[in-house]
Design a protein around this motif. Structure first.
Motif, short mmCIF file in Angstrom:
data_model
loop_
_atom_site.label_atom_id
_atom_site.label_comp_id
_atom_site.label_asym_id
_atom_site.label_seq_id
_atom_site.Cartn_x
_atom_site.Cartn_y
_atom_site.Cartn_z
N SER A 85 -5.56 78.57 -0.09
CA SER A 85 -6.46 77.57 0.47
C SER A 85 -7.02 78.02 1.81
N MET A 86 -8.30 77.69 2.03
CA MET A 86 -8.93 77.92 3.32
C MET A 86 -9.94 76.80 3.56
N LEU A 87 -10.29 76.60 4.81
CA LEU A 87 -11.24 75.55 5.18
C LEU A 87 -12.59 76.18 5.48
N HIS A 88 -13.62 75.68 4.81
CA HIS A 88 -14.99 76.13 5.06
C HIS A 88 -15.60 75.16 6.07
N LEU A 89 -15.81 75.67 7.27
CA LEU A 89 -16.22 74.81 8.38
C LEU A 89 -17.33 75.50 9.16
N GLY A 90 -18.48 74.85 9.24
CA GLY A 90 -19.58 75.41 10.00
C GLY A 90 -20.00 76.79 9.55
N GLY A 91 -19.94 77.04 8.25
CA GLY A 91 -20.33 78.33 7.72
C GLY A 91 -19.27 79.40 7.81
N GLU A 92 -18.11 79.06 8.34
CA GLU A 92 -17.02 80.02 8.49
C GLU A 92 -15.84 79.60 7.63
N LEU A 93 -15.18 80.59 7.01
CA LEU A 93 -14.00 80.34 6.20
C LEU A 93 -12.77 80.65 7.04
N VAL A 94 -11.94 79.63 7.30
CA VAL A 94 -10.80 79.81 8.19
C VAL A 94 -9.50 79.45 7.47
N GLY A 95 -8.46 80.16 7.84
CA GLY A 95 -7.15 79.93 7.26
C GLY A 95 -6.20 79.31 8.26
N LYS A 96 -5.01 79.86 8.37
CA LYS A 96 -3.99 79.34 9.28
C LYS A 96 -4.29 79.82 10.69
N PRO A 97 -4.29 78.93 11.67
CA PRO A 97 -4.62 79.34 13.04
C PRO A 97 -3.64 80.35 13.64
N GLY A 98 -2.35 80.10 13.44
CA GLY A 98 -1.35 81.04 13.93
C GLY A 98 -0.89 80.81 15.36
N ASP A 99 -1.75 80.23 16.21
CA ASP A 99 -1.36 79.99 17.59
C ASP A 99 -2.04 78.72 18.09
N PRO A 100 -1.48 78.08 19.13
CA PRO A 100 -2.01 76.80 19.60
C PRO A 100 -3.46 76.86 20.08
N ASP A 101 -3.85 77.92 20.75
CA ASP A 101 -5.22 78.00 21.27
C ASP A 101 -6.24 78.00 20.14
N THR A 102 -5.96 78.77 19.09
CA THR A 102 -6.87 78.80 17.95
C THR A 102 -6.91 77.45 17.26
N ALA A 103 -5.76 76.83 17.08
CA ALA A 103 -5.71 75.51 16.45
C ALA A 103 -6.44 74.47 17.28
N ARG A 104 -6.33 74.56 18.59
CA ARG A 104 -7.03 73.62 19.47
C ARG A 104 -8.54 73.77 19.33
N ARG A 105 -9.01 75.01 19.30
CA ARG A 105 -10.45 75.24 19.15
C ARG A 105 -10.94 74.74 17.80
N ARG A 106 -10.13 74.93 16.76
CA ARG A 106 -10.51 74.44 15.43
C ARG A 106 -10.71 72.93 15.46
N TRP A 107 -9.73 72.25 16.05
CA TRP A 107 -9.80 70.80 16.07
C TRP A 107 -10.96 70.29 16.91
N LYS A 108 -11.26 70.97 18.00
CA LYS A 108 -12.40 70.58 18.83
C LYS A 108 -13.70 70.71 18.03
N ALA A 109 -13.74 71.71 17.14
CA ALA A 109 -14.94 71.95 16.35
C ALA A 109 -15.07 70.97 15.18
N MET A 110 -13.95 70.57 14.59
CA MET A 110 -14.05 69.75 13.38
C MET A 110 -13.84 68.25 13.63
N ALA A 111 -13.37 67.87 14.81
CA ALA A 111 -13.14 66.44 15.10
C ALA A 111 -14.43 65.64 14.94
N GLY A 112 -14.35 64.58 14.19
CA GLY A 112 -15.50 63.72 13.96
C GLY A 112 -16.49 64.26 12.94
#
Length: 209
Positions: free
Chosen positions: A77-104
């Protein structure tokens, strides 16, 4: 017939168990980054399906001697978000950026599936497919997001969220198959099993009592 899940995901195993199947879990050791790097022009569906097939095939070859007539299920499984295919973040900074991008906003959870049927230790039949579910994300407050990141859950799951865990608090809704968001689409797997000559009802555990 033995069902083998070529995945370390406890969520996928839980979905199958809740749906009447007790799979043997075998973790597939594949280099996902290398496999994806080799197909840069492929679509999101093609990429995740290729990974699912690689996992199932790797496990099939490993267990052919001990389970020569098994059915294997591989998923990715991967998430297709804003034209990018993303998997597991692996670290808090990456996960934080993901959530800032997909929130709402919304994203598409894409899961590739591969079902392999072994006969006398050889891969006899193969069926592949993918499922897509649209996820509508909430807007967690900064405090909520930091608390979620601190649990570690979003670091190790595709797209930095779960539907069936703590992340479910921050999902407003979905359009499509909910089991696909968890990591394995039951309707799709039923069709893929049928394609290799297996009725899903024959795999259900017998009733107790």
């Amino acid at each position: 017939m033995r069902v083998v899940l070529a995945s370390a995901s406890p969520a996928r195993r839980a979905v199958l168990r809740a749906a009447g199947i007790d799979p043997l879990v075998e973790i597939a050791d594949v280099d996902e980054e290398a496999l994806l790097a080799a197909m840069p022009e492929a679509s999101p569906a093609e990429k995740v399906t290729h990974l699912a097939a690689a996992k199932a095939t790797t496990v099939a070859r490993r267990i052919a001697g001990t389970h020569p007539d098994a059915v294997l299920i591989g998923c990715d499984s991967m998430l297709h978000l804003g034209g990018e295919l993303v998997g597991k973040p692996g670290d808090p900074d990456t996960a934080r950026r993901r959530w800032k991008a997909m929130a709402g906003g919304t994203g598409e959870l894409v899961t590739g599936h591969a079902v392999l049927r072994l006969a006398d230790g050889e891969i006899d039949q193969v069926a592949e497919g993918h499922a897509v579910t649209t996820v509508r994300f909430a807007e967690p407050t900064d405090a909520e997001l930091e608390a979620y990141l601190a649990t570690g859950e979003p670091l190790v799951v595709a797209g930095a969220f779960t539907l069936d865990g703590l992340g479910g608090w921050f999902v407003e809704g979905i359009d499509g198959d909910p089991s696909n968001v968890i990591g394995i689409s039951l309707p799709l797997v039923r069709r893929l099993l049928a394609a290799v000559g297996v009725r899903v009802t024959d795999l259900w555990r017998p009733p107790t009592g």
